[in-house]
Write an enzyme that holds these catalytic residues in place. Structure first.
Site, PDB file in Angstrom:
ATOM      1  N   ARG A   1       8.850  66.462   3.659  1.00 26.43           N
ATOM      2  CA  ARG A   1       9.573  65.480   4.469  1.00 26.43           C
ATOM      3  C   ARG A   1      10.508  64.595   3.648  1.00 26.43           C
ATOM      4  O   ARG A   1      11.524  64.131   4.144  1.00 26.43           O
ATOM      5  CB  ARG A   1       8.569  64.592   5.199  1.00 26.43           C
TER       6      ARG A   1
ATOM      7  N   LYS B   1     -19.512  64.171  -7.389  1.00 25.50           N
ATOM      8  CA  LYS B   1     -18.482  63.472  -8.162  1.00 25.50           C
ATOM      9  C   LYS B   1     -19.173  62.392  -8.989  1.00 25.50           C
ATOM     10  O   LYS B   1     -20.277  61.966  -8.667  1.00 25.50           O
ATOM     11  CB  LYS B   1     -17.475  62.820  -7.215  1.00 25.50           C
TER      12      LYS B   1
ATOM     13  N   VAL C   1       9.375  69.424   9.694  1.00 21.10           N
ATOM     14  CA  VAL C   1       8.733  70.486  10.462  1.00 21.10           C
ATOM     15  C   VAL C   1       9.210  70.539  11.920  1.00 21.10           C
ATOM     16  O   VAL C   1       9.375  71.607  12.483  1.00 21.10           O
ATOM     17  CB  VAL C   1       7.178  70.396  10.408  1.00 21.10           C
TER      18      VAL C   1
ATOM     19  N   GLU D   1     -18.675  67.178 -11.271  1.00 18.19           N
ATOM     20  CA  GLU D   1     -17.414  66.597 -11.737  1.00 18.19           C
ATOM     21  C   GLU D   1     -17.691  65.202 -12.267  1.00 18.19           C
ATOM     22  O   GLU D   1     -18.532  64.482 -11.710  1.00 18.19           O
ATOM     23  CB  GLU D   1     -16.428  66.490 -10.576  1.00 18.19           C
TER      24      GLU D   1
ATOM     25  N   LYS E   1      -7.008  74.756   1.935  1.00 20.25           N
ATOM     26  CA  LYS E   1      -8.024  74.010   2.642  1.00 20.25           C
ATOM     27  C   LYS E   1      -7.591  72.550   2.829  1.00 20.25           C
ATOM     28  O   LYS E   1      -6.715  72.115   2.081  1.00 20.25           O
ATOM     29  CB  LYS E   1      -9.347  74.106   1.911  1.00 20.25           C
TER      30      LYS E   1
ATOM     31  N   HIS F   1     -16.390  76.548  -2.014  1.00 20.72           N
ATOM     32  CA  HIS F   1     -16.589  76.996  -3.402  1.00 20.72           C
ATOM     33  C   HIS F   1     -18.030  77.443  -3.683  1.00 20.72           C
ATOM     34  O   HIS F   1     -18.265  78.515  -4.223  1.00 20.72           O
ATOM     35  CB  HIS F   1     -16.214  75.892  -4.382  1.00 20.72           C
TER      36      HIS F   1
HETATM   37  C1  BG6 Z   1     -11.159  71.013  -4.730  1.00 22.75           C
HETATM   38  C2  BG6 Z   1     -11.756  69.784  -4.120  1.00 22.75           C
HETATM   39  O1  BG6 Z   1     -11.202  72.089  -3.846  1.00 22.75           O
HETATM   40  O2  BG6 Z   1     -11.875  71.353  -5.908  1.00 22.75           O
HETATM   41  C3  BG6 Z   1     -11.742  68.637  -5.093  1.00 22.75           C
HETATM   42  O3  BG6 Z   1     -11.029  69.435  -2.954  1.00 22.75           O
HETATM   43  C4  BG6 Z   1     -12.412  69.047  -6.387  1.00 22.75           C
HETATM   44  O4  BG6 Z   1     -12.390  67.492  -4.551  1.00 22.75           O
HETATM   45  C5  BG6 Z   1     -11.836  70.347  -6.910  1.00 22.75           C
HETATM   46  O5  BG6 Z   1     -12.196  68.008  -7.326  1.00 22.75           O
HETATM   47  C6  BG6 Z   1     -12.619  70.855  -8.097  1.00 22.75           C
HETATM   48  O6  BG6 Z   1     -11.939  71.940  -8.665  1.00 22.75           O
HETATM   49  P1  BG6 Z   1     -12.139  72.316 -10.196  1.00 22.75           P
HETATM   50  O7  BG6 Z   1     -11.326  73.548 -10.357  1.00 22.75           O
HETATM   51  O8  BG6 Z   1     -11.652  71.152 -11.005  1.00 22.75           O
HETATM   52  O9  BG6 Z   1     -13.603  72.550 -10.360  1.00 22.75           O
END
Ligand code: BG6
Length: 497
Positions: free
Chosen positions: A51, A341, A95, A218, A150, A241
């Protein structure tokens, strides 16, 4: 052996949401690396759509800055970068603006030898209007591809709606649903480990495996992102994942590496997952949210502090789940998954814990035989470790000790480990759907997640606080210890990994 670069056909990659975070941090750097390695050249075009009002030159500067910030300096060569940036152009389009669409149509080449891909790195509510235009304005060609980022829905029903919308325009073999974990080198290595070695497959079952752990930890926080507040860790990490990793560990050997052969097997695993409903939600799931740290030398904001003044939130930033796959191979083998996290460290791994030996002949030894353990480390420090029992060298009796047989990818392979998006972006151009989620997989994953989410929304499980920089709430430890097992403790000691 060095990497083999197979050039792809020239392409027109149209990236919707081109000025966003994903594009800046992942897509543009990944494309640069592929260009640097010679996988495509200046005959390809990358057309950003977003945009924001921007000229071609401003977008090119955005792309150049992204490369300079997110690509290793030793891979940046000035002429190479100039040539790469020359592939970029931009169209400001919100869009719904017809003029913007007409401009896009002028940029696309009507040449069947040029692959046309539309990458939708935008919020899913924009999928419908974008797909509508892509059909009505004749952007669609029988060979065009659409890439979906996603979140693909927030539950089964919304994901069905998204898939229906996209299916009105694109056939399933034109749709590439990204789960970037599938593009990670070690995840693909899991396939090699299982199906290119005779060693593991005969013992890859409940007769020999005690349990499996999947961790994606993470150290960063959620950063007050509004997307995360709506999603939470269950939708953000587990639905896609972690379940994809579980599928690759648990699936039967596919007949070939053809995309649908593999996806059929993953789907069977998802459908064999025992539903976690009612009382079991409380017993088999843990959810948590990180608290801040406020010490003299360290200050880390809590999740709600990151959201802003006076915010409250029930969003989970940590999930642990005990899952079960109900089939012959995995009868009685729990799959413990956890993700969070602001955990102690960034570390993702799969642990295959083998059973105890049936009988020990070592009656007069120090140290009882410890069951074998296979650790597949996804990141950082990619590698595979097999923990074996050995005799401690030297005199002093038969002393047993567990040591790892260590395959560190960094030590073994000198070349750079490619980022997941590099492989996935090129697979789209090549027309290889193996590492993308099929519609039925996505929907089966949501069908399993939904009852957990609903039970949580009805407060069936408390939201536990955990201190930032730890391994999550203590109830996650209890989840696995109740079964007489422990989380892979090596994670606590970075030097040991
Ligand atoms: C993403 C999530 O799909 O994967 C994030 O939306 C996350 O919140 C990330 O931090 C983690 O990916 P990677 O490759 O750093 O493990």
């Amino acid at each position: 052996m060095s990497a083999r670069i197979i050039p792809v056909d020239p392409f027109d990659y149209v990236v919707f949401g081109a000025t966003g975070d994903l594009s800046q941090r992942k897509l543009i750097p990944a494309l640069y690396y592929r260009f640097y390695d010679g996988q495509f050249d200046t005959n390809s075009r990358i057309i950003g759509v977003s945009r924001s009002e921007m000229s071609d030159e401003e977008f090119q500067k955005f792309a150049r800055d992204a490369v300079n910030e997110f690509v290793d300096a030793d891979h940046i060569e000035p002429q190479m970068l100039d040539d790469f940036i020359g592939c970029f152009s931009y169209i400001a389009n919100d869009v719904t603006d017809r003029d913007g669409w007409a401009a896009l149509s002028d940029r696309l080449r009507n040449d069947p030898s040029v692959v046309r891909a539309f990458y939708l790195a935008v919020a899913p509510f924009l999928f419908a209007p974008i797909c509508d235009y892509l059909s009505s304005q004749n952007y669609w060609t029988p060979d065009a591809r659409v890439v979906l980022e996603k979140p693909l829905g927030h539950n089964l029903q919304s994901s069905v709606e998204i898939n229906d919308t996209v299916a009105e325009v694109f056939r399933e073999d034109q749709v590439y649903r990204i789960d970037h974990y599938l593009g990670k080198e070690t995840v693909q290595n899991l396939l090699a480990l299982r199906f290119a070695n005779a060693l593991f497959e005969p013992i890859w079952n409940s007769a020999h495996i005690d349990h499996i752990q999947i961790t994606a930890a993470e150290s960063v926080g959620a950063g007050g992102r509004s997307y995360y507040e709506k999603s939470g860790a269950l939708r953000d990490m587990v639905q896609n994942h972690l379940l994809q990793l579980l599928c690759l560990v648990a699936m039967e050997p596919p007949a070939s590496d053809e995309a649908n052969a593999l996806r059929d097997e993953k789907l069977k695993v998802l459908r064999a997952l025992k539903p976690i409903v009612g009382e079991t939600v409380h017993k088999q799931t843990v959810r948590g949210q990180y608290r801040g740290v406020s010490a003299e030398d360290t200050k880390v904001p809590s999740y709600v502090e990151e959201l802003g003044d006076g915010a409250t939130s029930n969003t989970e930033t940590f999930v642990a789940i005990k899952a079960e796959v109900e089939n012959w191979r995995w009868n009685g083998v729990p799959f413990y998954m956890r993700t969070g996290k602001r955990m102690a460290r960034r570390a993702s791994e799969i642990v295959i814990q083998f059973r105890e030996i049936p009988h020990s002949i070592f009656s007069r030894t120090e140290g009882a035989p410890t069951p074998n353990r296979l650790v597949i480390r996804l990141q950082p420090d990619e590698g595979v470790k097999l923990f074996l029992m050995i005799k401690d060298p030297g005199p002093g009796g038969m002393r047993l000790r567990q040591v790892p047989l260590n395959l560190s990818f960094a030590d073994t392979f000198t070349q750079r480990t490619p980022e997941a998006y590099e492989r996935l972006l090129m697979d789209v151009v090549r027309g290889n759907q193996t590492l993308f989620m099929r519609r039925d997989e996505l929907e089966a994953a949501w069908a399993w997640i939904d009852p957990i989410r609903e039970a949580w929304d009805n407060d069936a499980t408390p939201l536990h606080g955990y201190t930032s920089g730890t391994w999550g709430p203590t109830s996650s430890v209890a989840l696995i210890e109740r079964d007489g097992r422990t989380w892979h403790e090596e994670l606590d000691d970075p030097k040991a990994i």
